[in-house]
Scaffold this motif. Structure first.
Motif, PDB file in Angstrom:
ATOM      1  N   MET A  56      -6.160  -9.195  22.856  1.00 35.49           N
ATOM      2  CA  MET A  56      -5.591  -8.135  22.018  1.00 35.49           C
ATOM      3  C   MET A  56      -6.647  -7.573  21.069  1.00 35.49           C
ATOM      4  O   MET A  56      -6.738  -6.363  20.881  1.00 35.49           O
ATOM      5  N   VAL A  57      -7.448  -8.472  20.485  1.00 38.25           N
ATOM      6  CA  VAL A  57      -8.436  -8.027  19.495  1.00 38.25           C
ATOM      7  C   VAL A  57      -9.536  -7.195  20.162  1.00 38.25           C
ATOM      8  O   VAL A  57      -9.895  -6.126  19.663  1.00 38.25           O
ATOM      9  N   PRO A  65     -10.816 -29.156  30.041  1.00 35.24           N
ATOM     10  CA  PRO A  65      -9.835 -29.633  29.072  1.00 35.24           C
ATOM     11  C   PRO A  65      -9.117 -28.465  28.402  1.00 35.24           C
ATOM     12  O   PRO A  65      -9.646 -27.357  28.351  1.00 35.24           O
ATOM     13  N   THR A  66      -7.934 -28.702  27.931  1.00 29.43           N
ATOM     14  CA  THR A  66      -7.204 -27.672  27.192  1.00 29.43           C
ATOM     15  C   THR A  66      -7.857 -27.499  25.830  1.00 29.43           C
ATOM     16  O   THR A  66      -7.935 -28.456  25.063  1.00 29.43           O
ATOM     17  N   PRO A  67      -8.361 -26.303  25.550  1.00 34.64           N
ATOM     18  CA  PRO A  67      -9.035 -26.127  24.256  1.00 34.64           C
ATOM     19  C   PRO A  67      -8.016 -26.128  23.128  1.00 34.64           C
ATOM     20  O   PRO A  67      -6.839 -25.848  23.352  1.00 34.64           O
ATOM     21  N   LEU A 113      -2.996 -19.242  23.762  1.00 32.27           N
ATOM     22  CA  LEU A 113      -2.864 -18.424  22.551  1.00 32.27           C
ATOM     23  C   LEU A 113      -4.195 -17.761  22.202  1.00 32.27           C
ATOM     24  O   LEU A 113      -4.254 -16.583  21.836  1.00 32.27           O
ATOM     25  N   ARG A 114      -5.290 -18.542  22.349  1.00 35.22           N
ATOM     26  CA  ARG A 114      -6.615 -17.997  22.048  1.00 35.22           C
ATOM     27  C   ARG A 114      -6.968 -16.844  22.991  1.00 35.22           C
ATOM     28  O   ARG A 114      -7.515 -15.829  22.572  1.00 35.22           O
ATOM     29  N   GLY A 115      -6.650 -17.034  24.277  1.00 36.84           N
ATOM     30  CA  GLY A 115      -6.934 -15.982  25.252  1.00 36.84           C
ATOM     31  C   GLY A 115      -6.180 -14.702  24.941  1.00 36.84           C
ATOM     32  O   GLY A 115      -6.728 -13.597  24.995  1.00 36.84           O
ATOM     33  N   CYS A 172      -8.447 -15.342  32.948  1.00 34.77           N
ATOM     34  CA  CYS A 172      -8.122 -16.772  33.049  1.00 34.77           C
ATOM     35  C   CYS A 172      -7.211 -17.241  31.919  1.00 34.77           C
ATOM     36  O   CYS A 172      -6.292 -18.015  32.142  1.00 34.77           O
ATOM     37  N   GLY A 173      -7.479 -16.799  30.702  1.00 37.24           N
ATOM     38  CA  GLY A 173      -6.769 -17.320  29.537  1.00 37.24           C
ATOM     39  C   GLY A 173      -5.319 -16.887  29.442  1.00 37.24           C
ATOM     40  O   GLY A 173      -4.441 -17.699  29.140  1.00 37.24           O
ATOM     41  N   ILE A 174      -5.039 -15.631  29.712  1.00 37.32           N
ATOM     42  CA  ILE A 174      -3.661 -15.142  29.552  1.00 37.32           C
ATOM     43  C   ILE A 174      -2.699 -15.810  30.548  1.00 37.32           C
ATOM     44  O   ILE A 174      -1.645 -16.297  30.136  1.00 37.32           O
ATOM     45  N   PRO A 175      -3.036 -15.895  31.865  1.00 35.47           N
ATOM     46  CA  PRO A 175      -2.116 -16.577  32.788  1.00 35.47           C
ATOM     47  C   PRO A 175      -1.987 -18.075  32.498  1.00 35.47           C
ATOM     48  O   PRO A 175      -1.068 -18.725  32.972  1.00 35.47           O
ATOM     49  N   ARG A 176      -2.929 -18.629  31.714  1.00 32.18           N
ATOM     50  CA  ARG A 176      -2.816 -20.018  31.297  1.00 32.18           C
ATOM     51  C   ARG A 176      -1.880 -20.126  30.098  1.00 32.18           C
ATOM     52  O   ARG A 176      -1.620 -21.204  29.588  1.00 32.18           O
TER      53      ARG A 176
END
Lengths: 141, 144
Positions: free
Chosen positions: A121-122, B74-76, A114-116, A107-111
């Protein structure tokens, strides 16, 4: 073995479609550790039925597909110490990092989060170091 | 209705994890093990999963609310903190050690055998103790 990547791709598309449905229909991020963790520590009990319905789907569909495969060997370790240590690391780590492979990665990478991207990577680097350490150096797996 | 769609989403997730082979710990460890017999499957799974998800995020931008009502997440804050990095290091180590992460751990409960239940129980325990661990760490004098 030669067909594994095709099934990987098909499975990936199914996983991503699940995430798309959960986002667009329910307005939620499909992060397995968050969905489970919110039930465990009580922070997500307000949506407990939605979370349980999601997890029921995760458990039930493999039960329905399994008969077509006959037998699936998951090659899981039979060393309980390894499994318990790994489970604790995964449980604590994903809650402290607020996400796992599905939440930060799928979910995070296609969004373009930066955190995803950083988390993914980590944990991949740590996973690679872990396998080298536990398999090739310590020989426990 | 929300529960039905949650079940459908979970079902797609579970089916995808099953057919992709991601509940097979040797495929996950095989991908992480660049010094062994490297298995590229996981890259196809992650790449394949990101395609519908990328489209979904674009579609989300065109909507003011989810189809079933409520609000979008929400956008974190885009801050890389110690929790994100430290937690991901712990998670990655555990992932490499057993070859399981939370999603496949649930998907494989029905057919993986005792080992999967042992991992699952330990993972739940880990999630349960995390709020207490956080409190302990917050109380400890910061040394970093």
């Amino acid at each position: 073995m030669e067909m594994d990547w095709i099934w990987g791709l098909i499975g990936g598309l199914l996983i991503g479609t699940g995430g798309a449905v959960y986002l667009l229909a329910n307005g939620r991020i499909m992060g397995a550790s968050g969905i489970i963790g919110g039930l465990v520590d009580g922070t997500g009990l307000a949506q407990k039925w939605e979370r349980l319905a999601f997890l029921a789907g995760v458990v039930v569909l493999p039960i329905l597909i399994y008969p077509y495969y006959g037998h699936v060997d998951t090659h899981v370790s039979d060393n309980w110490a390894v499994l318990i240590a790994a489970g604790l690391l995964v449980g604590v780590g994903t809650r402290v990092a607020n996400g796992c492979t599905s939440g930060h990665g799928v979910c995070g990478i296609p969004r373009l989060s930066l955190r995803g991207m950083a988390a993914t990577m980590v944990y991949i680097l740590a996973g690679g170091v872990g396998v080298v350490l536990f398999r090739h150096i310590l020989g426990v797996i | 209705m929300r529960n039905l769609f949650a079940f459908i989403a979970g079902g797609l997730f579970g089916a995808g994890l099953f057919v992709s082979g991601m509940t097979d710990t040797s495929k996950v460890q095989g991908w992480l093990d660049v010094f062994g017999a490297w298995d590229p499957t996981l890259a196809f799974v992650m790449g394949g999963a990101m395609i519908p998800m990328f489209i979904a995020w674009r579609l989300r931008e065109r909507r003011s609310a989810p189809v079933l009502g409520g609000t979008f997440p929400p956008t974190p804050p885009q801050k890389l903190d110690r929790g994100l990095i430290g937690g991901s290091v712990m998670f990655g180590m555990g992932w490499g050690l057993a070859g399981l992460c939370p999603g496949p751990s649930v998907a494989s409960l029905s057919y993986g055998g005792t080992g999967h239940w042992v991992f699952f129980a330990a993972m739940i325990a880990g999630m349960a103790i995390t709020p207490n661990l956080r409190r302990l760490l917050d109380k400890a004098p910061a040394t970093a």
